[in-house]
Design a protein around this motif. Structure first.
Motif, PDB file in Angstrom:
ATOM      1  N   SER A   1       0.829  -1.222   0.000  1.00 33.68           N
ATOM      2  CA  SER A   1       0.000   0.000   0.000  1.00 33.68           C
ATOM      3  C   SER A   1       0.856   1.261   0.000  1.00 33.68           C
ATOM      4  O   SER A   1       0.377   2.341  -0.335  1.00 33.68           O
ATOM      5  N   GLN A   2       2.106   1.131   0.390  1.00 32.90           N
ATOM      6  CA  GLN A   2       2.974   2.304   0.479  1.00 32.90           C
ATOM      7  C   GLN A   2       3.887   2.462  -0.733  1.00 32.90           C
ATOM      8  O   GLN A   2       4.226   3.584  -1.104  1.00 32.90           O
ATOM      9  N   PHE A   3       4.310   1.348  -1.323  1.00 29.44           N
ATOM     10  CA  PHE A   3       5.346   1.433  -2.354  1.00 29.44           C
ATOM     11  C   PHE A   3       4.920   0.942  -3.729  1.00 29.44           C
ATOM     12  O   PHE A   3       5.641   1.126  -4.692  1.00 29.44           O
ATOM     13  N   ILE A   4       3.770   0.279  -3.820  1.00 28.11           N
ATOM     14  CA  ILE A   4       3.364  -0.304  -5.100  1.00 28.11           C
ATOM     15  C   ILE A   4       1.989   0.222  -5.545  1.00 28.11           C
ATOM     16  O   ILE A   4       1.877   0.809  -6.629  1.00 28.11           O
ATOM     17  N   THR A   5       0.966   0.077  -4.700  1.00 29.59           N
ATOM     18  CA  THR A   5      -0.382   0.513  -5.060  1.00 29.59           C
ATOM     19  C   THR A   5      -0.406   2.013  -5.392  1.00 29.59           C
ATOM     20  O   THR A   5       0.065   2.837  -4.599  1.00 29.59           O
ATOM     21  N   GLY A   6      -0.940   2.324  -6.566  1.00 28.84           N
ATOM     22  CA  GLY A   6      -1.101   3.726  -6.948  1.00 28.84           C
ATOM     23  C   GLY A   6       0.173   4.415  -7.385  1.00 28.84           C
ATOM     24  O   GLY A   6       0.157   5.586  -7.757  1.00 28.84           O
ATOM     25  N   ARG A   7       1.299   3.706  -7.337  1.00 27.68           N
ATOM     26  CA  ARG A   7       2.573   4.317  -7.738  1.00 27.68           C
ATOM     27  C   ARG A   7       2.823   4.074  -9.221  1.00 27.68           C
ATOM     28  O   ARG A   7       2.334   3.112  -9.789  1.00 27.68           O
ATOM     29  N   SER A   8       3.606   4.922  -9.817  1.00 21.66           N
ATOM     30  CA  SER A   8       3.956   4.747 -11.222  1.00 21.66           C
ATOM     31  C   SER A   8       4.720   3.437 -11.413  1.00 21.66           C
ATOM     32  O   SER A   8       5.571   3.074 -10.597  1.00 21.66           O
ATOM     33  N   THR A   9       4.388   2.735 -12.499  1.00 20.78           N
ATOM     34  CA  THR A   9       5.094   1.478 -12.799  1.00 20.78           C
ATOM     35  C   THR A   9       6.223   1.738 -13.789  1.00 20.78           C
ATOM     36  O   THR A   9       6.933   0.826 -14.194  1.00 20.78           O
TER      37      THR A   9
ATOM     38  N   ALA B   1       9.515   3.412  -7.383  1.00 16.94           N
ATOM     39  CA  ALA B   1       9.969   3.753  -6.024  1.00 16.94           C
ATOM     40  C   ALA B   1      10.988   2.715  -5.532  1.00 16.94           C
ATOM     41  O   ALA B   1      11.987   3.061  -4.885  1.00 16.94           O
ATOM     42  N   LEU B   2      10.739   1.459  -5.871  1.00 10.88           N
ATOM     43  CA  LEU B   2      11.661   0.402  -5.417  1.00 10.88           C
ATOM     44  C   LEU B   2      12.986   0.466  -6.190  1.00 10.88           C
ATOM     45  O   LEU B   2      14.049   0.193  -5.622  1.00 10.88           O
ATOM     46  N   ASP B   3      12.905   0.846  -7.477  1.00  9.01           N
ATOM     47  CA  ASP B   3      14.146   1.028  -8.254  1.00  9.01           C
ATOM     48  C   ASP B   3      15.018   2.107  -7.611  1.00  9.01           C
ATOM     49  O   ASP B   3      16.241   1.987  -7.536  1.00  9.01           O
ATOM     50  N   ARG B   4      14.363   3.168  -7.149  1.00  9.85           N
ATOM     51  CA  ARG B   4      15.096   4.273  -6.508  1.00  9.85           C
ATOM     52  C   ARG B   4      15.831   3.794  -5.262  1.00  9.85           C
ATOM     53  O   ARG B   4      16.955   4.207  -4.981  1.00  9.85           O
TER      54      ARG B   4
END
Ligand code: ZN
Length: 229
Positions: A178-186, A191-194
């Motif tokens: 819910s913090q790093f995947i949902t609703g985030r740009s793919t 965000a995880l790549d960063r």
């Protein structure tokens, strides 16, 4: 009884700031606990139930057996005397040798307040002749992990090689969908790549693949140079 108590303003801060160090401690047989100060909710895609489930999943991935929540109000963390006594009570109960707190400069007021609260509670935990439960206890050291809402390059006191633990750290962070995947740009970089880029940068700084930076307010004592890479 714990060797290490990681104190985090919100669930996911411990994983973000020092998931690798937590794995490193556990691999060395240390007893590691995580104390989240708040639920971290509300957030745009989270709920109390979702966040609790994600926290449990992340905790399991890391292999941490002790995790509690102090129940302070999210977005309104303040270093009050009441919160100080509550946190000092946990320190007296768990008796950690080392405390980990968020780095002291941050844009998020909860993080800044958490650092102040932790330092005050560490001091209070050693007091005698109080009505706080448990025996006086003074954690020997406070280390500061970086989970900072400011796009600045840290000036750490040291960097830990977390190459063997990077994938586990990433998996624990990914558990907070819910913090790093949902609703985030793919789109790349996600965000995880960063996060991977940052860990690779710190790894580069010490000549390893992945690293995690830490700050100290006092000098870092060593008994020799064998540990230095
Ligand atoms: Zn946070």
């Amino acid at each position: 009884m714990l060797d290490v108590l990681v104190i985090a303003p919100h669930p996911d801060d411990a994983e973000l700031g020092m998931g690798g160090a937590i794995c490193n401690f556990l691999a060395a047989g240390k007893r590691v606990g995580i104390l989240d100060l708040t639920s971290g909710e509300p957030t745009p895609h989270g709920s109390l139930e979702i966040r609790a489930r994600e926290t449990a999943a992340a905790t399991k991935i890391l292999g941490v057996e002790w995790r509690e929540n102090l129940g302070l109000p999210n977005r309104s963390v303040e270093p009050t005397l009441e919160a100080r006594a509550k946190l000092a009570g946990v320190i007296r109960r768990t008796k950690p040798r080392w405390l980990f707190a968020p780095y002291w400069v941050d844009a998020h007021p909860d993080h800044v307040a958490a650092t102040e609260l932790i330092e005050a509670a560490r001091f209070w935990a050693k007091l005698s002749k109080t009505d706080m439960p448990g025996e006086p206890h003074h954690p020997q050291r406070v280390f500061y992990y970086y989970c900072v809402h400011l796009r600045v390059v840290a000036q750490p006191a040291f960097v830990l090689d977390i190459t063997p633990y990077w994938e586990k750290k990433l998996a624990s962070i990914s558990a907070y969908e819910s913090q790093f995947i949902t609703g985030r740009s793919t789109e790349s970089p996600t965000a995880l790549d960063r996060l991977r880029d940052q860990a690779a940068y710190w790894g580069w700084s010490i000549g390893t693949k992945y690293g995690e930076p830490f700050a100290l307010r006092e000098a870092h004592g060593v008994t020799g140079f064998d540990e230095v890479i």
